[in-house]
Design a protein around this motif. Structure first.
Motif, PDB file in Angstrom:
ATOM      1  N   GLY A  30       0.799  -0.708   0.158  1.00 13.39           N
ATOM      2  CA  GLY A  30       0.048  -0.011  -0.185  1.00 13.39           C
ATOM      3  C   GLY A  30       0.818   1.587  -0.323  1.00 13.39           C
ATOM      4  O   GLY A  30       2.175   0.891   0.054  1.00 13.39           O
ATOM      5  N   TRP A  31      -0.203   2.471  -0.018  1.00 10.87           N
ATOM      6  CA  TRP A  31       0.870   3.627   0.104  1.00 10.87           C
ATOM      7  C   TRP A  31       0.009   4.422   1.054  1.00 10.87           C
ATOM      8  O   TRP A  31      -1.554   4.643   1.481  1.00 10.87           O
ATOM      9  N   THR A  43      -4.570   0.553  -0.204  1.00  9.80           N
ATOM     10  CA  THR A  43      -4.229  -0.745   0.542  1.00  9.80           C
ATOM     11  C   THR A  43      -4.817  -1.951  -0.848  1.00  9.80           C
ATOM     12  O   THR A  43      -5.537  -1.671  -1.228  1.00  9.80           O
ATOM     13  N   ILE A  44      -3.818  -3.077  -0.717  1.00 12.70           N
ATOM     14  CA  ILE A  44      -4.333  -3.938  -1.449  1.00 12.70           C
ATOM     15  C   ILE A  44      -3.537  -5.019  -1.739  1.00 12.70           C
ATOM     16  O   ILE A  44      -2.793  -5.232  -1.344  1.00 12.70           O
ATOM     17  N   CYS A  87       6.185   3.336   0.249  1.00  7.06           N
ATOM     18  CA  CYS A  87       5.511   2.655   0.066  1.00  7.06           C
ATOM     19  C   CYS A  87       5.401   1.653   1.174  1.00  7.06           C
ATOM     20  O   CYS A  87       6.100   1.822   2.404  1.00  7.06           O
ATOM     21  N   ASN A  88       4.483   0.664   1.183  1.00  6.30           N
ATOM     22  CA  ASN A  88       5.064  -0.092   2.141  1.00  6.30           C
ATOM     23  C   ASN A  88       4.073  -1.183   2.469  1.00  6.30           C
ATOM     24  O   ASN A  88       3.472  -2.102   1.132  1.00  6.30           O
ATOM     25  N   TRP A 110       9.450  -0.371   5.086  1.00 12.87           N
ATOM     26  CA  TRP A 110       8.691   1.287   4.759  1.00 12.87           C
ATOM     27  C   TRP A 110       9.839   0.764   3.454  1.00 12.87           C
ATOM     28  O   TRP A 110      10.574   0.975   3.598  1.00 12.87           O
ATOM     29  N   GLY A 111       9.380   1.766   2.304  1.00 13.17           N
ATOM     30  CA  GLY A 111       9.886   2.669   1.831  1.00 13.17           C
ATOM     31  C   GLY A 111      10.629   4.202   2.354  1.00 13.17           C
ATOM     32  O   GLY A 111       9.987   4.048   3.628  1.00 13.17           O
TER      33      GLY A 111
END
Length: 121
Positions: free
Chosen positions: A35-36, A50-51, A95-96, A111-112
């Motif tokens: 997700g973001w 999220t997906i 980004c997660n 995490w990014g």
């Protein structure tokens, strides 16, 4: 070690579009959800979208209908198409990856480093 690398941020005018992408690496077997999230100056980090690996999506109310999240399970990538951007969408986007299985074991959250999106009025 799992690493997430974001790309695609930048400056855009209000009403414009941007696409953020994130690639996860590190001998990954599977990722439960990707997700973001975003954090605006002076504010807490908040969920954007999220997906899951099965394709179920969840969006913040503020972006629903404007943002579309997608992922490629085989490539361990996640993207978000952001349309009709508003100045209030200005933030650092992170980004997660949640629930990551690798040959070293299982990790809950990665995490990014974040990428800046600036929407000018």
């Amino acid at each position: 070690q799992v690493q997430l690398v974001e790309s695609g941020g930048g400056l855009v005018q209000a009403g414009g579009s941007l696409r953020l992408s994130c690639a996860a690496s590190g001998s990954i077997f599977s990722i439960n959800a990707m997700g973001w999230y975003r954090q605006a100056p002076g504010k807490q980090r908040e969920l954007v979208a999220t997906i899951t690996s099965g394709g179920s999506t969840n969006y913040a109310a503020s972006v629903k209908g404007r943002f579309t999240i997608s992922r490629d399970n085989a490539k361990n990538t996640v993207s978000v198409e952001m349309n009709s951007l508003r100045p209030e969408d200005t933030a650092v986007y992170y980004c997660n990856a949640h629930g990551v299985a690798t040959f070293r074991g299982y990790g809950v959250d990665y995490w990014g480093k974040g990428i800046l999106v600036t929407v000018s009025s």
